[in-house]
Design an enzyme around this catalytic site. Sequence first.
Site, PDB file in Angstrom:
ATOM      1  N   GLU A   1       0.834  -1.208   0.000  1.00  0.00           N
ATOM      2  CA  GLU A   1       0.000   0.000   0.000  1.00  0.00           C
ATOM      3  C   GLU A   1       0.869   1.257   0.000  1.00  0.00           C
ATOM      4  OE1 GLU A   1      -2.638   1.488  -0.380  1.00  0.00           O
ATOM      5  OE2 GLU A   1      -4.378   0.252   0.047  1.00  0.00           O
TER       6      GLU A   1
ATOM      7  N   ASN B   1     -10.072   5.415   1.405  1.00  0.00           N
ATOM      8  CA  ASN B   1      -9.209   5.176   0.256  1.00  0.00           C
ATOM      9  C   ASN B   1      -9.404   6.275  -0.791  1.00  0.00           C
ATOM     10  OD1 ASN B   1      -7.413   2.857   0.269  1.00  0.00           O
ATOM     11  ND2 ASN B   1      -9.236   1.581   0.540  1.00  0.00           N
TER      12      ASN B   1
ATOM     13  N   ASP C   1     -10.141   1.359  -4.374  1.00  0.00           N
ATOM     14  CA  ASP C   1      -9.016   1.399  -3.434  1.00  0.00           C
ATOM     15  C   ASP C   1      -8.229   2.698  -3.647  1.00  0.00           C
ATOM     16  OD1 ASP C   1      -6.750   0.511  -1.699  1.00  0.00           O
ATOM     17  OD2 ASP C   1      -7.751  -1.420  -1.831  1.00  0.00           O
TER      18      ASP C   1
END
Length: 297
Positions: free
Chosen positions: A23, A153, A204
């Site tokens: 991430e 997100n 995301d």
Amino acid sequence: MSVETVLHSGSTLNNAPACLLGEGPTYDPHSGTAWWFDILGRKLVEYVLASDSATFHELPEMGSVLARVDGARQVIVTETGLHLRHVATGKLERITPIEADNAVTRSNDGRVHVCGALWFGTMGKHAEHGAGAIYHVARGVVTRLYDSVSIPNAICFSPDGSIAYFTDTADGRLMRVAIDPATALPVGEPMVFFDHRGGDGGLDGAVCDRDGMIWNARWGAGCVDAYSPEGKRVTSLKVPAGRTTCPAFVGPDADRLLVTSASENMSAEQLAADPGAGSTFLLEHPVKGRFEPDYIL
């Protein structure tokens, strides 16, 4: 408007070992280095594009966002707040506690605005419903923007700094809100930019290019989608990992996309069917990217 689907035309970064939850990728053009996190593995990855070399730095707690301060220092966001990181030594100094006394939550997605302020979100470590929030941090001053967020997100900003985008992945709607370009604070109420409810996968991480196109990784669908400033999905880039998590513009001209992915909670059968899970990819599809601003202490 039809969606152009583009098959993957890039490479797996084989010298960067797979992550449980890759991430928060970002790129420092001053050093030609990409950085991202394995949140669950409590690691920070340093990847030099020119030499295709990766270094893993162990972290004392889960981190998810990194921003350059200057050539010697970075800010990273972790489950207890903002820390100053000294690049040469990796030493961390906590400078802005945020939810440090809340053992339920950790940091998740975030990005720096052109004014030097930071937006980032928190969420439950087990994705507890409504446990998180989205914050604005400017020169150490913390403002809680939105409450009761499950999985924050897609935080990114328009090129002129007047619009912020974000989502709660659990909700399925990509939101936009007018902000003050001088402060990055909202000046209006969030509105739906794109409604993905009922669609394949979940929204995301995202970045916004210099034409105002939003590039969003779609968890569970193995792709990065491009949305026009008018809120239309116009391009979908296929990625050889189902759980794509976040893109970043990389390279001397910010014209390529680096994309992280995850392998958390996947069974042996799922991993066998998705061997790219957790890997990081460099896509060759041309983009008109922008470099991330520095965070102002």
